[in-house]
Enzyme design. Structure first.
Site, PDB file in Angstrom:
ATOM      1  N   SER A  77     -66.584  81.768 -20.740  1.00  0.00           N
ATOM      2  CA  SER A  77     -67.404  81.667 -21.949  1.00  0.00           C
ATOM      3  C   SER A  77     -66.637  82.153 -23.088  1.00  0.00           C
ATOM      4  O   SER A  77     -65.599  83.008 -22.842  1.00  0.00           O
ATOM      5  CB  SER A  77     -68.568  82.603 -21.690  1.00  0.00           C
ATOM      6  OG  SER A  77     -69.269  82.853 -22.964  1.00  0.00           O
ATOM      7  N   TYR A 132     -73.624  89.984 -18.608  1.00  0.00           N
ATOM      8  CA  TYR A 132     -73.168  88.500 -18.860  1.00  0.00           C
ATOM      9  C   TYR A 132     -71.479  88.687 -19.737  1.00  0.00           C
ATOM     10  O   TYR A 132     -70.678  88.342 -19.070  1.00  0.00           O
ATOM     11  CB  TYR A 132     -73.756  88.001 -19.765  1.00  0.00           C
ATOM     12  CG  TYR A 132     -73.285  86.428 -19.874  1.00  0.00           C
ATOM     13  CD1 TYR A 132     -73.808  85.539 -18.883  1.00  0.00           C
ATOM     14  CD2 TYR A 132     -72.817  85.842 -20.927  1.00  0.00           C
ATOM     15  CE1 TYR A 132     -73.357  83.911 -19.118  1.00  0.00           C
ATOM     16  CE2 TYR A 132     -72.245  84.450 -21.387  1.00  0.00           C
ATOM     17  CZ  TYR A 132     -72.655  83.710 -20.147  1.00  0.00           C
ATOM     18  OH  TYR A 132     -72.120  82.311 -20.212  1.00  0.00           O
TER      19      TYR A 132
HETATM   20  P1  NAI Z   1     -77.284  75.825 -16.291  1.00  0.00           P
HETATM   21  O1  NAI Z   1     -78.061  76.920 -15.908  1.00  0.00           O
HETATM   22  O2  NAI Z   1     -77.507  74.453 -16.216  1.00  0.00           O
HETATM   23  O3  NAI Z   1     -76.264  75.890 -14.803  1.00  0.00           O
HETATM   24  C1  NAI Z   1     -75.998  77.032 -14.081  1.00  0.00           C
HETATM   25  C2  NAI Z   1     -75.894  76.627 -12.726  1.00  0.00           C
HETATM   26  O4  NAI Z   1     -75.603  77.548 -11.824  1.00  0.00           O
HETATM   27  C3  NAI Z   1     -77.370  75.933 -12.359  1.00  0.00           C
HETATM   28  O5  NAI Z   1     -77.081  74.901 -11.580  1.00  0.00           O
HETATM   29  C4  NAI Z   1     -77.717  77.127 -11.304  1.00  0.00           C
HETATM   30  O6  NAI Z   1     -78.638  76.513 -10.300  1.00  0.00           O
HETATM   31  C5  NAI Z   1     -76.421  77.484 -10.690  1.00  0.00           C
HETATM   32  N1  NAI Z   1     -76.518  78.813 -10.081  1.00  0.00           N
HETATM   33  C6  NAI Z   1     -77.039  80.040 -10.368  1.00  0.00           C
HETATM   34  N2  NAI Z   1     -76.888  81.021  -9.451  1.00  0.00           N
HETATM   35  C7  NAI Z   1     -76.244  80.379  -8.610  1.00  0.00           C
HETATM   36  C8  NAI Z   1     -75.834  80.820  -7.267  1.00  0.00           C
HETATM   37  N3  NAI Z   1     -75.951  82.136  -6.843  1.00  0.00           N
HETATM   38  N4  NAI Z   1     -75.271  80.072  -6.319  1.00  0.00           N
HETATM   39  C9  NAI Z   1     -75.095  78.665  -6.813  1.00  0.00           C
HETATM   40  N5  NAI Z   1     -75.363  78.223  -7.786  1.00  0.00           N
HETATM   41  C10 NAI Z   1     -75.992  78.971  -8.767  1.00  0.00           C
HETATM   42  O7  NAI Z   1     -76.230  76.252 -17.426  1.00  0.00           O
HETATM   43  P2  NAI Z   1     -74.763  75.762 -17.748  1.00  0.00           P
HETATM   44  O8  NAI Z   1     -74.849  75.939 -19.322  1.00  0.00           O
HETATM   45  O9  NAI Z   1     -74.459  74.515 -17.456  1.00  0.00           O
HETATM   46  O10 NAI Z   1     -73.720  77.059 -17.207  1.00  0.00           O
HETATM   47  C11 NAI Z   1     -72.813  76.747 -16.557  1.00  0.00           C
HETATM   48  C12 NAI Z   1     -71.647  77.688 -16.706  1.00  0.00           C
HETATM   49  O11 NAI Z   1     -71.275  77.655 -17.994  1.00  0.00           O
HETATM   50  C13 NAI Z   1     -72.115  79.183 -16.632  1.00  0.00           C
HETATM   51  O12 NAI Z   1     -71.085  79.935 -15.801  1.00  0.00           O
HETATM   52  C14 NAI Z   1     -72.361  79.503 -17.938  1.00  0.00           C
HETATM   53  O13 NAI Z   1     -72.182  81.153 -17.949  1.00  0.00           O
HETATM   54  C15 NAI Z   1     -71.256  78.937 -18.566  1.00  0.00           C
HETATM   55  N6  NAI Z   1     -71.416  78.845 -19.954  1.00  0.00           N
HETATM   56  C16 NAI Z   1     -72.435  78.076 -20.590  1.00  0.00           C
HETATM   57  C17 NAI Z   1     -72.594  78.283 -21.847  1.00  0.00           C
HETATM   58  C18 NAI Z   1     -73.452  77.461 -22.797  1.00  0.00           C
HETATM   59  O14 NAI Z   1     -73.785  77.464 -23.832  1.00  0.00           O
HETATM   60  N7  NAI Z   1     -74.336  76.606 -21.941  1.00  0.00           N
HETATM   61  C19 NAI Z   1     -71.661  78.820 -22.728  1.00  0.00           C
HETATM   62  C20 NAI Z   1     -70.490  79.281 -22.093  1.00  0.00           C
HETATM   63  C21 NAI Z   1     -70.379  79.389 -20.809  1.00  0.00           C
END
Ligand code: NAI
Length: 269
Positions: free
Chosen positions: A152, A165
């Protein structure tokens, strides 16, 4: 992109958002994909269906294969089982994308230890466990490999009210660098992407509300949030042979958010 066809990629947390876009993009590039999900096979199945649609007109002929793998990345036994399942199914694992992530908001002086642990356990412990099991497999078979950590902008920008985070992503930056150095001479590359504000379910609170979205976007030098597909493109590059000499780096894909946005306009002589 060069070198992705017939590789096997495991993407954690791939039933939504950035992880979903990464799995779809890697399938488009010809990778077999293992789609990890924690609890929602519905979202993971959507990823699989869309990946197959994008990968080829005729799934039987194009050879791309996909697998859904349930597992909580913060649990050691789950991660061991996930990697084992992927290797048994595809015969190999070449690319790991540590994407699963969670966040929680609270003033730091009120942050309870369970919330703190939860975020660290998913974002950092989970990434470590998945990397460990993948590296073990690659070393055992003396195969080259690539690990991409979805970090991130908060790897380098402190984020008040999101202490756990910020710490997890800061730690992830060091995980990337330390593993990269440790395994550089075994041809295992470890890199990361640092997304800026991206329109995904983790940000429902502002993506779904036009006024709140405008406020968020007013802080981004390029004036808009990123898309999951823009993050996936960078991951595909890093996993490919186009990035064969790149290791230990986090690439920020953030519309300029890490450029000290306050300096976009002059505010001092
Ligand atoms: P999202 O909430 O759609 O995706 C996160 C995914 O991780 C979900 O599918 C969730 O079910 C899964 N997850 C959560 N806990 C879990 C576990 N214990 N085991 C397996 N899967 C698990 O959100 P997004 O945005 O797609 O996030 C993906 C990555 O991108 C994350 O690491 C987030 O920190 C990072 N990120 C996102 C940003 C944003 O603005 N959307 C910005 C910077 C980083």
């Amino acid at each position: 992109m060069k070198g992705l066809r017939d590789k096997t990629a495991l993407v954690t947390g791939a039933s939504s958002g950035i992880g979903q876009a990464i799995a779809i993009r890697l399938a488009e590039e010809g990778c077999n994909i293992a789609i990890n999900y924690r609890s929602s096979p519905g979202g993971a199945q959507d990823t699989l269906d869309e990946a197959m649609k994008q990968a080829c007109d005729d799934v039987e002929k194009c050879g791309v294969r996909a697998l859904l793998v349930q597992g909580d990345v913060s649990k050691e036994a789950d991660v061991v089982a996930v990697v084992d399942q992927v290797v048994k199914h595809f015969g190999q694992l070449d690319i790991l994308v540590n994407n699963a992530g969670v966040q929680t908001e609270s003033p730091s002086h009120d942050l309870d230890v369970d919330s703190f642990d939860w975020v660290l356990n998913v974002n950092l412990r989970g990434a470590f466990l998945c990397a460990r099991e993948t590296i073990k497999h690659l070393l055992h078979h003396q195969r080259p490999g690539s690990i991409i950590n979805v970090s991130s902008v908060h790897e380098v920008i402190p984020r008040p009210h999101y202490l756990s985070y910020s710490i997890s992503k800061g730690g992830m930056g060091n995980l990337t660098k330390t593993l990269a150095l440790e395994y550089a001479n075994q041809n295992i590359r470890i890199n990361g992407i640092g997304p800026g504000a991206t329109a995904t379910p983790i940000n429902d609170d502002w993506t779904e509300d036009a006024d709140k979205r405008a406020v968020v976007e007013s802080h981004i030098p390029m004036g808009r949030a990123g898309t999951p597909e823009e993050m996936a493109a960078a991951v595909a590059f890093m996993a490919s042979d186009e990035a064969a000499y790149m290791t230990g780096q986090t690439l920020y894909i953030d519309g300029g958010l890490t450029l000290y946005a306050d300096f976009q306009e002059a505010w001092s002589a």
